[in-house]
Design a protein around this motif. Sequence first.
Motif, PDB file in Angstrom:
ATOM      1  N   ARG A   1       2.955  -1.545  -1.813  1.00  0.00           N
ATOM      2  CA  ARG A   1       2.035  -0.436  -1.595  1.00  0.00           C
ATOM      3  C   ARG A   1       0.647  -0.951  -1.987  1.00  0.00           C
ATOM      4  N   PHE A   2      -0.310  -0.823  -1.087  1.00  0.00           N
ATOM      5  CA  PHE A   2      -1.630  -1.426  -1.298  1.00  0.00           C
ATOM      6  C   PHE A   2      -2.647  -0.405  -1.793  1.00  0.00           C
ATOM      7  N   GLY A   3      -3.638  -0.889  -2.498  1.00  0.00           N
ATOM      8  CA  GLY A   3      -4.741  -0.031  -2.916  1.00  0.00           C
ATOM      9  C   GLY A   3      -5.988  -0.879  -3.083  1.00  0.00           C
ATOM     10  N   ALA A   4      -7.142  -0.225  -3.157  1.00  0.00           N
ATOM     11  CA  ALA A   4      -8.402  -0.948  -3.258  1.00  0.00           C
ATOM     12  C   ALA A   4      -8.671  -1.327  -4.704  1.00  0.00           C
TER      13      ALA A   4
ATOM     14  N   LEU B   1      -0.438  -2.889  -5.183  1.00  0.00           N
ATOM     15  CA  LEU B   1      -0.430  -2.154  -6.463  1.00  0.00           C
ATOM     16  C   LEU B   1       0.963  -2.159  -7.058  1.00  0.00           C
ATOM     17  N   THR B   2       1.938  -1.873  -6.207  1.00  0.00           N
ATOM     18  CA  THR B   2       3.334  -1.893  -6.660  1.00  0.00           C
ATOM     19  C   THR B   2       4.200  -2.386  -5.506  1.00  0.00           C
ATOM     20  N   TYR B   3       5.382  -2.819  -5.853  1.00  0.00           N
ATOM     21  CA  TYR B   3       6.421  -3.178  -4.888  1.00  0.00           C
ATOM     22  C   TYR B   3       7.536  -2.139  -5.046  1.00  0.00           C
ATOM     23  N   PRO B   4       8.567  -2.187  -4.207  1.00  0.00           N
ATOM     24  CA  PRO B   4       9.564  -1.117  -4.272  1.00  0.00           C
ATOM     25  C   PRO B   4      10.221  -0.917  -5.651  1.00  0.00           C
ATOM     26  N   ALA B   5      10.297  -1.953  -6.476  1.00  0.00           N
ATOM     27  CA  ALA B   5      10.911  -1.778  -7.805  1.00  0.00           C
ATOM     28  C   ALA B   5      10.116  -0.779  -8.645  1.00  0.00           C
TER      29      ALA B   5
END
Lengths: 122, 366
Positions: free
Chosen positions: B21-24, B32-36
């Motif tokens: 999951r991407f963020g600026a 920002l995070t991965y599925p875990a």
Amino acid sequence: MPKTYFTEDHEWLRVEGGVATVGITDYAQEQLGDLVFVELPEIGRKLAKGDTAVVVESVKAASDVYAPVDGEITEANGTLSADPSLVNSAATGDGWLWKMKLANESQLDSLMDEAAYKAHIG
Amino acid sequence: MTGQDTRHLPLEDLHQAAGARFGAFAGWSMPLTYPAGVMKEHLHTREHAGLFDISHMKLFAVGGPGAAALLNRACPLDVGAMEISQSKYTFFLNEAAGIIDDLIVTRLGDDRFMVVANAGNAVEDEKHLLALAAAFDASVQPLDRVFLAIQGPDAWAALARAGIETGSLLFMHGIEPRQNWFMSRSGYTGEDGFEIGLPEADARDLLAKLLEDERVQWIGLAARDSLRLEAGLCLHGQDLTPEIDPASAGLMWAIPKEVRAAGQFIGADALRSILDRGSSQKRVGLKPEGRQPVRAGAALIDADGHPAGHVTSGGFGPSTGHPVAMGYVDAALAKSGTKLFADVRGTKIPVDIKPVPFTPHRYRKG
């Protein structure tokens, strides 16, 4: 027979006998990530639609959860104080946030049903 | 910063494939995070090995007969006294001794150095260094590299399995193991680990091997932040700014004694006068009572309700199991055990001043 409604802010309401149980959707909990704290509302507090009812805190950030309709808090989910991760694991079940007595049931008409919500999140 | 200016990581496709999951962040689109999820990613790093794409950070090669003199001017260091392969945590200071950026400088040869700078300040840092370089016989070359960090107790073993021997490299040392590679034993988690700058094609080959290893998992920026906060490490832009000097930040350990006394670095006079009169505020660790996180920007007050300081970083520590924070308080209050209150949306949360790190550092120093 309870009926479930959804908001554009990714909340769900299960309404039965003039009382709504409110939580956030699975989509919302996924976006927020692991929750570590839920600031619960006081019983008896009167809320207008759009007021902040609850603050959910993830590792990284705090997010407001708004009252989807007008009403009065009748119950808060105290189990979340000890285990806020219930909102992640059971967003639409045991991870409910609060119950409120509806002040104006006609406000429900402007909310979405499940099919409309699914279309909303794409 | 507008959307069209957003920069993308060279390895973005790999992060997408991993479900990020991407963020600026600092003008970059970052995982920002991965599925875990942040909690598991954080704990995985402390238990095994976390892999971070930190290509948003900037590497500068500084070289030439005047390179040491340039760095001694730009940073409160005596780089000539550094051994080859030694790394130092340091700063660019302004004339008021405010921290423009915090950096790691590694001596690679007699007159060759590597400077690693933060993403958010990379443009400013480059301008600053180039402007200074004009007065010295030195070159400053921004490098185009993928930059990876692998952190945690299994990091060295995972690298060994991937064909990268790290055995003799100690904490805060850096080498060039292959052409156009830079590898240092350092990081931003408090764990043993490595940071590796390398060309994109080499990075893809290395990652293919590393990601076969079940001890290795991608870790996003969210867990990078909770890991560094538990480790008591500062984030420039929050805990350090151009208005904060190294003495107030409790980072004087990074400035050698002789340099404090006689160094000709930018900001030297201002820093000496701050040291003479004492800092008015000091950085401290903060442990909020209960489970509610206290975050950056929260005001701190004392038991009588007087302003005492403010929080600069705060969140939940997945390894400590409680909220953790850092902030600045009036110097007279900056003692372990002082009890203050943080104002969180009108609620006064009790916080104790605690020494950092909140989780012990596990660096390999020898």
